[in-house]
Write an enzyme that holds these catalytic residues in place. Structure first.
Site, mmCIF file in Angstrom:
data_model
loop_
_atom_site.group_PDB
_atom_site.id
_atom_site.type_symbol
_atom_site.label_atom_id
_atom_site.label_comp_id
_atom_site.label_asym_id
_atom_site.label_seq_id
_atom_site.Cartn_x
_atom_site.Cartn_y
_atom_site.Cartn_z
ATOM 1 N N ASP A 175 0.849 -1.199 0.000
ATOM 2 C CA ASP A 175 0.000 0.000 0.000
ATOM 3 C C ASP A 175 0.884 1.248 0.000
ATOM 4 O O ASP A 175 2.120 1.163 -0.040
ATOM 5 C CB ASP A 175 -0.993 -0.031 1.162
ATOM 6 C CG ASP A 175 -0.337 0.067 2.528
ATOM 7 O OD1 ASP A 175 0.785 0.594 2.609
ATOM 8 O OD2 ASP A 175 -0.951 -0.381 3.512
ATOM 9 N N SER A 176 0.250 2.422 0.056
ATOM 10 C CA SER A 176 1.011 3.668 -0.088
ATOM 11 C C SER A 176 2.066 3.834 1.013
ATOM 12 O O SER A 176 3.155 4.342 0.757
ATOM 13 C CB SER A 176 0.058 4.864 -0.078
ATOM 14 O OG SER A 176 -0.706 4.859 1.107
#
Lengths: 319, 73
Positions: free
Chosen positions: B33-34
């Site tokens: 994820d980010s």
């Protein structure tokens, strides 16, 4: 000779919102929020004013310190802002408590509590015979954009207080500031002067570059903790507890891994309260105090980071 | 050279020594994820002793390799 913390207090608004509750008006999910932040619920000021929770926490702390409001010589209120620009929140707390002492707000965003301790330390240098209330309060629910799913889910409201008397708890303290509007910013209202009528008005809601703040936060915890343990003449291994600003579980885990400090030493409240800004550290401190975890000799590090960008860390040895 | 080092850092981060990675692998495919992406960039910065601006959106391993090559050029 500096100060000792002789009482702690805290207050959270009654309204609790779960991640599931947020999905009613935001396109988000419990899984998304928990996996990226560790946050499950947050408290929101609905029935309470900001002053209400500030007062509750202050009265708790005074009771814990076995002092009366009239015993206070100074009230410092780390906050992004109370219910009014003026009077300051600190002045309203002073009035409602029935205290009679100088009182002021201090804005260092999420680092506010540690900044408040540093200011208090300076007062004790001038006059040992003082009792100081540091009451950190923020209602982020009034400052975030509830249409922005990336930031709104991160925050909650709360108040945490500490009563300080002269003593030797504070072993080291270190603050930093590096002005930066890009990483995190909450614009202010522009007013209604006729000459300003055609200028663009930014909405007064929090804007944040999550990646930049993440990098800043991890690096702040790592740098500041190393500095304060060195200044206190101890090592990271000597710490019994680290109370980090409760912004995001992933930030705390990343810093713990880099510093090789076991996660068990990091005291967490982020899952139930989210990021309560300046209030987050004293909220945890009060919980630990009431659980009887703070016995004489306990070595605690506080480490905070936030808008400004500001950071603050200190070492306390509980007496 | 940069690509190989990035792959090594990524495999360590994911604790998957056999992880298949190409320049085209996206973070989404790699289940990152980010915030994982930020973590990786931080580790890469330390490893290459450089500083990477994250202004542009990073989607693939190739994007990261490109940024490092630019930073250390």
């Amino acid at each position: 000779m500096s100060f000792s913390i002789i009482g702690t207090g805290s207050a959270l608004p009654k309204t609790i919102q779960t991640n599931e509750d947020l999905t009613e008006f935001l396109e988000t999910s419990n899984e998304w929020i928990v996996s990226r932040t560790g946050i499950e619920t947050r408290h929101i000021c609905v029935a309470e004013s900001i002053l209400d929770i500030a007062l509750d926490a202050s009265l708790n702390a005074l009771d814990n310190a076995q002092l009366k409001p009239q015993d206070l010589d100074l009230i410092i209120c780390p906050t992004l802002g109370g219910d009014t620009v003026t009077p300051s929140l600190a002045c309203l707390v002073e009035k409602e408590l029935g205290a009679a002492c100088p009182s002021f707000d201090l804005n260092a965003a999420c680092s506010g509590f540690v900044y408040g301790l540093d200011v208090a330390d300076a007062y004790f240098c001038r006059n040992k015979d003082m009792k100081i209330l540091v009451i950190a309060v923020d209602a982020m629910s009034k400052l975030v954009d509830w249409k922005d799913r990336k930031t709104a889910v991160l925050f909650g409201d709360g108040a945490g207080a500490a009563v300080l008397s002269s003593g030797d708890d504070l072993k080291a303290i270190h603050l930093t500031a590096a002005g930066n509007q890009h990483a995190l910013c909450i614009p202010w209202q522009k007013g209604n002067h006729p000459l300003l009528r055609n200028q663009e008005t930014l909405l007064p809601y929090l804007k944040m570059d999550g990646s930049e703040v993440y990098r800043f936060a991890v690096s702040a915890i790592c740098k500041d903790l190393k500095i304060v343990v060195k200044e206190a003449g101890i090592t990271l291994d000597d710490l019994d507890y680290v109370i980090p600003h409760q912004a995001n579980l992933r930030i705390i885990e990343s810093a713990a891994k880099r510093l090789k400090i076991p996660m068990e030493k990091f005291v967490l409240q982020v899952s139930s309260c989210g990021n309560t800004s300046a209030a987050s550290i004293p909220l945890v401190l009060d919980e630990m105090n009431r659980q009887g975890k703070l016995i004489p000799g306990t070595q605690i590090a506080l480490t905070a980071f936030g808008g400004g960008l500001t950071t603050g860390a200190c070492i306390l040895e509980w007496s | 050279m940069v690509f190989e080092k990035v792959v090594e850092i990524l495999r360590n981060y994911k604790e998957e020594p056999e992880l298949e990675v190409t320049m085209e692998s996206s973070f989404e495919e790699l289940e990152l994820d980010s915030l994982d992406t930020v973590e990786l960039v931080m580790e890469i910065e330390e490893s290459f002793d450089t500083s990477i601006e994250m202004d542009s959106e990073l989607k693939t391993i190739g994007d990261v390799v490109g940024l490092i090559e630019k930073a250390i050029a």
